[in-house]
Design a protein around this motif. Sequence first.
Motif, PDB file in Angstrom:
ATOM      1  N   GLY A   1       0.797  -1.218   0.000  1.00 37.43           N
ATOM      2  CA  GLY A   1       0.000   0.000   0.000  1.00 37.43           C
ATOM      3  C   GLY A   1       0.836   1.278   0.000  1.00 37.43           C
ATOM      4  O   GLY A   1       0.307   2.352   0.233  1.00 37.43           O
ATOM      5  N   ALA A   2       2.152   1.138  -0.210  1.00 35.82           N
ATOM      6  CA  ALA A   2       3.006   2.324  -0.186  1.00 35.82           C
ATOM      7  C   ALA A   2       2.453   3.398  -1.112  1.00 35.82           C
ATOM      8  O   ALA A   2       2.063   3.113  -2.237  1.00 35.82           O
ATOM      9  CB  ALA A   2       4.417   1.946  -0.614  1.00 35.82           C
TER      10      ALA A   2
ATOM     11  N   LYS B   1       2.305   3.231  -8.195  1.00 33.91           N
ATOM     12  CA  LYS B   1       1.262   2.330  -8.647  1.00 33.91           C
ATOM     13  C   LYS B   1       1.604   0.911  -8.216  1.00 33.91           C
ATOM     14  O   LYS B   1       2.760   0.567  -8.013  1.00 33.91           O
ATOM     15  CB  LYS B   1       1.206   2.344 -10.175  1.00 33.91           C
ATOM     16  CG  LYS B   1       0.516   3.553 -10.744  1.00 33.91           C
ATOM     17  CD  LYS B   1       0.404   3.408 -12.245  1.00 33.91           C
ATOM     18  CE  LYS B   1       1.778   3.472 -12.895  1.00 33.91           C
ATOM     19  NZ  LYS B   1       1.742   3.649 -14.341  1.00 33.91           N
ATOM     20  N   ILE B   2       0.566   0.119  -8.118  1.00 36.79           N
ATOM     21  CA  ILE B   2       0.780  -1.312  -7.893  1.00 36.79           C
ATOM     22  C   ILE B   2       0.207  -2.048  -9.087  1.00 36.79           C
ATOM     23  O   ILE B   2      -0.957  -1.851  -9.443  1.00 36.79           O
ATOM     24  CB  ILE B   2       0.072  -1.799  -6.622  1.00 36.79           C
ATOM     25  CG1 ILE B   2       0.580  -0.992  -5.426  1.00 36.79           C
ATOM     26  CG2 ILE B   2       0.306  -3.275  -6.406  1.00 36.79           C
ATOM     27  CD1 ILE B   2      -0.310  -1.102  -4.234  1.00 36.79           C
ATOM     28  N   CYS B   3       1.043  -2.817  -9.714  1.00 33.59           N
ATOM     29  CA  CYS B   3       0.554  -3.592 -10.855  1.00 33.59           C
ATOM     30  C   CYS B   3       0.679  -5.065 -10.525  1.00 33.59           C
ATOM     31  O   CYS B   3       1.636  -5.504  -9.900  1.00 33.59           O
ATOM     32  CB  CYS B   3       1.376  -3.300 -12.101  1.00 33.59           C
ATOM     33  SG  CYS B   3       1.190  -1.620 -12.647  1.00 33.59           S
ATOM     34  N   GLN B   4      -0.292  -5.804 -10.993  1.00 37.01           N
ATOM     35  CA  GLN B   4      -0.302  -7.229 -10.726  1.00 37.01           C
ATOM     36  C   GLN B   4      -0.311  -7.958 -12.053  1.00 37.01           C
ATOM     37  O   GLN B   4      -1.110  -7.634 -12.923  1.00 37.01           O
ATOM     38  CB  GLN B   4      -1.556  -7.558  -9.929  1.00 37.01           C
ATOM     39  CG  GLN B   4      -1.467  -8.865  -9.206  1.00 37.01           C
ATOM     40  CD  GLN B   4      -2.412  -8.868  -8.017  1.00 37.01           C
ATOM     41  OE1 GLN B   4      -2.557  -7.875  -7.321  1.00 37.01           O
ATOM     42  NE2 GLN B   4      -3.061  -9.986  -7.799  1.00 37.01           N
ATOM     43  N   PHE B   5       0.598  -8.897 -12.207  1.00 34.74           N
ATOM     44  CA  PHE B   5       0.675  -9.607 -13.480  1.00 34.74           C
ATOM     45  C   PHE B   5       0.676 -11.108 -13.256  1.00 34.74           C
ATOM     46  O   PHE B   5       1.277 -11.603 -12.302  1.00 34.74           O
ATOM     47  CB  PHE B   5       1.948  -9.226 -14.229  1.00 34.74           C
ATOM     48  CG  PHE B   5       1.973  -7.786 -14.646  1.00 34.74           C
ATOM     49  CD1 PHE B   5       1.151  -7.328 -15.668  1.00 34.74           C
ATOM     50  CD2 PHE B   5       2.816  -6.891 -14.012  1.00 34.74           C
ATOM     51  CE1 PHE B   5       1.174  -6.010 -16.048  1.00 34.74           C
ATOM     52  CE2 PHE B   5       2.845  -5.561 -14.392  1.00 34.74           C
ATOM     53  CZ  PHE B   5       2.020  -5.114 -15.400  1.00 34.74           C
ATOM     54  N   LYS B   6       0.058 -11.758 -14.190  1.00 37.73           N
ATOM     55  CA  LYS B   6       0.083 -13.221 -14.156  1.00 37.73           C
ATOM     56  C   LYS B   6       1.202 -13.700 -15.072  1.00 37.73           C
ATOM     57  O   LYS B   6       1.275 -13.304 -16.236  1.00 37.73           O
ATOM     58  CB  LYS B   6      -1.267 -13.768 -14.628  1.00 37.73           C
ATOM     59  CG  LYS B   6      -1.310 -15.273 -14.685  1.00 37.73           C
ATOM     60  CD  LYS B   6      -2.680 -15.760 -15.084  1.00 37.73           C
ATOM     61  CE  LYS B   6      -2.621 -17.228 -15.472  1.00 37.73           C
ATOM     62  NZ  LYS B   6      -3.893 -17.726 -15.945  1.00 37.73           N
TER      63      LYS B   6
ATOM     64  N   THR C   1       5.189  -0.779  -8.042  1.00 35.52           N
ATOM     65  CA  THR C   1       5.328  -2.090  -7.400  1.00 35.52           C
ATOM     66  C   THR C   1       4.686  -3.117  -8.322  1.00 35.52           C
ATOM     67  O   THR C   1       3.524  -2.996  -8.669  1.00 35.52           O
ATOM     68  CB  THR C   1       4.609  -2.098  -6.049  1.00 35.52           C
ATOM     69  OG1 THR C   1       5.129  -1.007  -5.277  1.00 35.52           O
ATOM     70  CG2 THR C   1       4.850  -3.390  -5.321  1.00 35.52           C
ATOM     71  N   VAL C   2       5.484  -4.076  -8.703  1.00 31.75           N
ATOM     72  CA  VAL C   2       4.961  -5.095  -9.615  1.00 31.75           C
ATOM     73  C   VAL C   2       4.815  -6.399  -8.842  1.00 31.75           C
ATOM     74  O   VAL C   2       5.779  -6.913  -8.264  1.00 31.75           O
ATOM     75  CB  VAL C   2       5.910  -5.304 -10.813  1.00 31.75           C
ATOM     76  CG1 VAL C   2       5.425  -6.469 -11.669  1.00 31.75           C
ATOM     77  CG2 VAL C   2       6.000  -4.045 -11.635  1.00 31.75           C
ATOM     78  N   LYS C   3       3.602  -6.895  -8.839  1.00 34.24           N
ATOM     79  CA  LYS C   3       3.373  -8.159  -8.143  1.00 34.24           C
ATOM     80  C   LYS C   3       3.164  -9.262  -9.171  1.00 34.24           C
ATOM     81  O   LYS C   3       2.266  -9.190  -9.997  1.00 34.24           O
ATOM     82  CB  LYS C   3       2.155  -8.044  -7.241  1.00 34.24           C
ATOM     83  CG  LYS C   3       1.925  -9.316  -6.443  1.00 34.24           C
ATOM     84  CD  LYS C   3       0.830  -9.163  -5.424  1.00 34.24           C
ATOM     85  CE  LYS C   3       0.709 -10.439  -4.601  1.00 34.24           C
ATOM     86  NZ  LYS C   3      -0.494 -10.457  -3.798  1.00 34.24           N
ATOM     87  N   PHE C   4       4.025 -10.245  -9.119  1.00 33.55           N
ATOM     88  CA  PHE C   4       3.887 -11.377 -10.028  1.00 33.55           C
ATOM     89  C   PHE C   4       3.076 -12.482  -9.371  1.00 33.55           C
ATOM     90  O   PHE C   4       3.367 -12.870  -8.239  1.00 33.55           O
ATOM     91  CB  PHE C   4       5.259 -11.960 -10.376  1.00 33.55           C
ATOM     92  CG  PHE C   4       6.015 -11.174 -11.395  1.00 33.55           C
ATOM     93  CD1 PHE C   4       5.530 -11.056 -12.692  1.00 33.55           C
ATOM     94  CD2 PHE C   4       7.221 -10.563 -11.063  1.00 33.55           C
ATOM     95  CE1 PHE C   4       6.242 -10.353 -13.643  1.00 33.55           C
ATOM     96  CE2 PHE C   4       7.925  -9.847 -12.011  1.00 33.55           C
ATOM     97  CZ  PHE C   4       7.438  -9.737 -13.302  1.00 33.55           C
TER      98      PHE C   4
ATOM     99  N   PRO D   1       3.343  -3.583 -19.797  1.00 29.41           N
ATOM    100  CA  PRO D   1       2.707  -2.273 -19.816  1.00 29.41           C
ATOM    101  C   PRO D   1       2.154  -1.949 -18.441  1.00 29.41           C
ATOM    102  O   PRO D   1       1.453  -2.774 -17.847  1.00 29.41           O
ATOM    103  CB  PRO D   1       1.576  -2.466 -20.841  1.00 29.41           C
ATOM    104  CG  PRO D   1       1.298  -3.916 -20.822  1.00 29.41           C
ATOM    105  CD  PRO D   1       2.580  -4.603 -20.488  1.00 29.41           C
ATOM    106  N   LYS D   2       2.544  -0.807 -17.901  1.00 25.17           N
ATOM    107  CA  LYS D   2       2.044  -0.484 -16.565  1.00 25.17           C
ATOM    108  C   LYS D   2       0.954   0.592 -16.624  1.00 25.17           C
ATOM    109  O   LYS D   2       0.934   1.539 -15.862  1.00 25.17           O
ATOM    110  CB  LYS D   2       3.212  -0.108 -15.660  1.00 25.17           C
ATOM    111  CG  LYS D   2       3.846  -1.366 -15.103  1.00 25.17           C
ATOM    112  CD  LYS D   2       5.252  -1.260 -14.616  1.00 25.17           C
ATOM    113  CE  LYS D   2       6.286  -0.975 -15.661  1.00 25.17           C
ATOM    114  NZ  LYS D   2       6.581  -2.100 -16.553  1.00 25.17           N
ATOM    115  N   SER D   3       0.105   0.424 -17.622  1.00 23.72           N
ATOM    116  CA  SER D   3      -1.063   1.299 -17.724  1.00 23.72           C
ATOM    117  C   SER D   3      -2.012   0.939 -16.586  1.00 23.72           C
ATOM    118  O   SER D   3      -1.754   0.042 -15.805  1.00 23.72           O
ATOM    119  CB  SER D   3      -1.757   1.072 -19.059  1.00 23.72           C
ATOM    120  OG  SER D   3      -2.153  -0.280 -19.118  1.00 23.72           O
TER     121      SER D   3
END
Lengths: 892, 213
Positions: free
Chosen positions: B12-13, B17-22, B68-71, B182-184
């Motif tokens: 939650g920083a 942005k926080i992005c989540q990718f599969k 922040t990218v969450k895989f 892409p971090k749109s």
Amino acid sequence: MALGKAQFGVSTFFAASHSNDKCGANGLPLTPNSIKIVGRFQHLKTLDHHHICKYLDCVRGRHERLMIVQEHYTNNLNLGWKTGKFQSEDNLVKLAFEVLQGLYYMNQHEVTHRNLSMDNILLDTEGKVKLSNFGMYYMTNGGAYVSFPVGQMCYMCPEVICSGPVQIDEETELPVLPPSGPKVDVWSLGCIALELISGMKLWEGVSNQQIARNVLVFLKPDCDVINSICTELKCVEKLQSLSPYLNDFIRKCLTVDPTHRPDPSELVHHEMFTVHKLKQVSPRNGYHLFTSKLRCKDLELPELTENDVELDNDHLSERNMEEVYYLWRLAGGDLEGVLKKAGMIKAKPPVTILPSLTLDNGEVLGQGRDQMELLDETVVLLSQDQLRQRLSDIDEKSYYKLLEDESTITEGLPSSPSNVDLNDTASLPLVIKEKDVEYQFHRVILYERLINGYPYKKAHIWKEARVDVPPLFRNLVWAALLEVEGDIQAQYDSIDKETPIGTDRQIAVDIPRCHQYHELLASPTAHAKFKRVLKAWVVSHPEYVYWQGLDSLCAPFLALNFNNEALAYACIKAFIPKYLHKFFLKDNSPVIQEYLAVFSHLIAFHEPELSNHMEGIGFIPDLYAIPWFLTMFAHVFPLNKIVHLWDTLLLGNSSFPLYIGVAILKQFHDRLLSFGFNECILLFSDMPVIDLQQCVKDAIQIFCNTPKSATYRQHAKQTPKKNETRPNVSYYSRDYNEKPSNELSMEPLTLDELRSEKCPRISAEDLLELGEFIGNANTRSPTKKRGNGKPLLLVIDVRGPDEFKRGMIPGSVNIPFQSAFSPEGDLVTCPAVTTLKQSKSLVKVVVGSRGRNASNFANELVRLDYTRVCTLHNGIDVLRHTGILSVPPPEI
Amino acid sequence: MSQRGGAQRPNGAAQGKICQFKLVLLGESAVGKSSLVLRFVKGQFHEYQESTIGAAFLTQTVCLDDTTVKFEIWDTAGQERYHSLAPMYYRGAQAAIVVYDITNQDTFGRAKTWVKELQRQASPNIVIALAGNKADLSNKRMVEYEEAQGYAEENSLLFMETSAKTAMNVNDIFLAIAKKLPKSDSGGQSGQRPQPGVRLNEQNQASEGGCCK
């Protein structure tokens, strides 16, 4: 072999350690030599002959230390020869004959002693030969796994000294040169015989280099070996005074050219033995399990002599040596402790063994060689006092348990002398029971008899297995539960396990990753066995294919039957059709999808709240339960847990694994409910610690609370066995599909149908039986009854009131689907709904006519977290011909 | 492992942005898929990593500048037979790592097959990386670096040789993927959940694109 007057001895040595960080060709670290030795050692445990000492155990200690436990006697030839007893020709010939028999036996089992010496020829209390330490050469793969030479120089034949230390091909684990064969021992025997005749030791006090030189001199073409040895031993004339037969025998033994030297199989027929009227006593026709031969054929019962009567007081000596050793360990036997006490293991403060300098690459300098690491062949006796003390109060009769004594059958386990009822012990947690020497003693005695009575004692084994399975006999009990019978060895031998097949690569990459923390399974010996068993299964089941997971499934059987590949194979062959019918089809997806759909139903039936939550977040069984069921949990639990899980699983029917699955979810109920998708799936991607005994208990309970037809699967094994011979009528182990079906039974459903319904369907048979509309006798899936005779189910009829009035199931309540739910989705209150709400624990059978009303209604009940909801397969119509439908009493 | 500290930063920083990718891992069995994931997620390496049945799931978060990218990582079973399950996992994935073993030419061939299948059936914008694993065993090399690199360039794949054992390039390959994704705003959504009952022969099932639901 029975214990008799044998003692146990332990010796210890170090396996050669690998240099730091050295990796094999596949990039994996090299298997420690101690593991390799443990693997090879297992074969030695199977050797059983009256002239060799039985190997009992091989335990790894710290720093590649190994501790070997073997049958032992304090008297040996090295102590006995000075008495001059063996200078008499009669005694010498008898001794040679006994040694040869022992050697011949081990040769037949692919073992060469290669270490024969006076120290290793033990003499039992009757003066009979017992060869000892004969496994060192075998277990160390010709000495490759240890840093010391195997064998005493002065007894080594010329070709052994010429060949030098063994070299091993790292890829195949095979020696580059063929290992020593049986003939090397014959040379040693010749040397020993001459020593006994002369009363002197050959080359006593001579250095090893000099001995090697002396032996190599024999290779000169014109060398007279016997003469030069006799000169050395000052017994030229003595030998000449002995019989020509003995002279011939010794000359044959000391033939320099191994191609002309006879091996033990030939020498036992030497005429010297005929003259002395020595014959080989064929070992008693011990009864073997799993054979097609008649067990009574050629059976020789030992004659009861007066000596035997005397022995009778020592009941423990009648027991099998392996059993006694097993109990010895349970009674607090501690190998390391014994060795420490004897000064064979000395603990040194670590600071004293640090190297002076360690280089970057891990090389160490200035680390003095520890004297303790040198080979010391001392054998330390393992006192049986503590064990005998622990068993001293046990009633004599317990050693000879009667199986057919009715009083013991009804009373269960005998009470123990300490007046603690063994039945109390039986109810303790497994980990405690398995360590309780007294309890295990009774179990071992009982099971040993039952196993010997298999298959006739099958029913009794089933009954006892429901209490517990003793670890010592687990492999055989499992085989019995799987109903393995017949000549399994011949069957296994007839399968081609060597010809390359397409699956080889997959098997080869899977085996080195399968349960490798288990020291038996990590050894090269295990890998070879593993490969053969898997290939045997693949080759002999052309309708199936190898799926990853088959390896995990096979591992428990292999670990338990390490020395009996045929039995491991027979078990897996019986296990798969029982629990994983069609799972290994090339296209197994319909089978697995049906299985998982039924699993989902079962979750909804027992844990509707959990089911709703998990479905809501998309945490479906397809994502976590495939490895559970495809390997029957062998992929997700360590072996020590699997054995306990399978102890119960094997008693259950083909649907029982589903109940275990529900029990696992139940154990994580609260956590799963609070978790989102990611947490849920992470929870099971590395199976968390679970209370297995609780899980098994829950599974049984869930099983008992589920109508059998609820887990009906069309892909489960269909055909009932012809000429049903199974004596067990255990409720748990009977399958729904075992009896022929009729119009009231379940029928195959399509996957879409299964998936569109949230809860299981049950058959009309189950409805009739659970509702006690007809007697038990006519049904094929009897349900566990409750003692108090209260109803087990509530039938909810969702048809319109008019239809209901024309014919209803007695005792059913009518909640017409059309008017049942309010717009908010809640049940509209009415007397019938009140009854429903008060019947929390009952099985709720939703009955409709054709159409989807019943299943939709049931889905709604599940959504509202009602437990034990199911629907009646084929609806009310299926009951038309049963004559149970009645007209409701007029409302007053 | 420079970003491991960053990985622990609370999601939650406020600063980004926080992005989540599969992300899905594919490749022949025993090439080291599970080991790569284990190294990336837990910084561990197990010599005797057990085979994967069905699939395993793990998550890891990396920080890229202010994002922040969450895989969400799906690690699949390698055996050819489990192929029928694969679409369930790669459908809707925004990234894939196709792994081969540099000491085994066959596994490289299999990797190419996977790339083809992904190009045909996965979502069109999927970021595909090719990982030549077991680079620590370069003395047993059977697949040349140049060969794989050439293939990767032709197919516009990210490419690295990795070693789960020595940790070489493991974090780097995941970071490289994170950079390329892409971090749109749409990237902030979670990947699609796997669905059962995917039929192998349904050709265009997955081509509807990345984030739906």
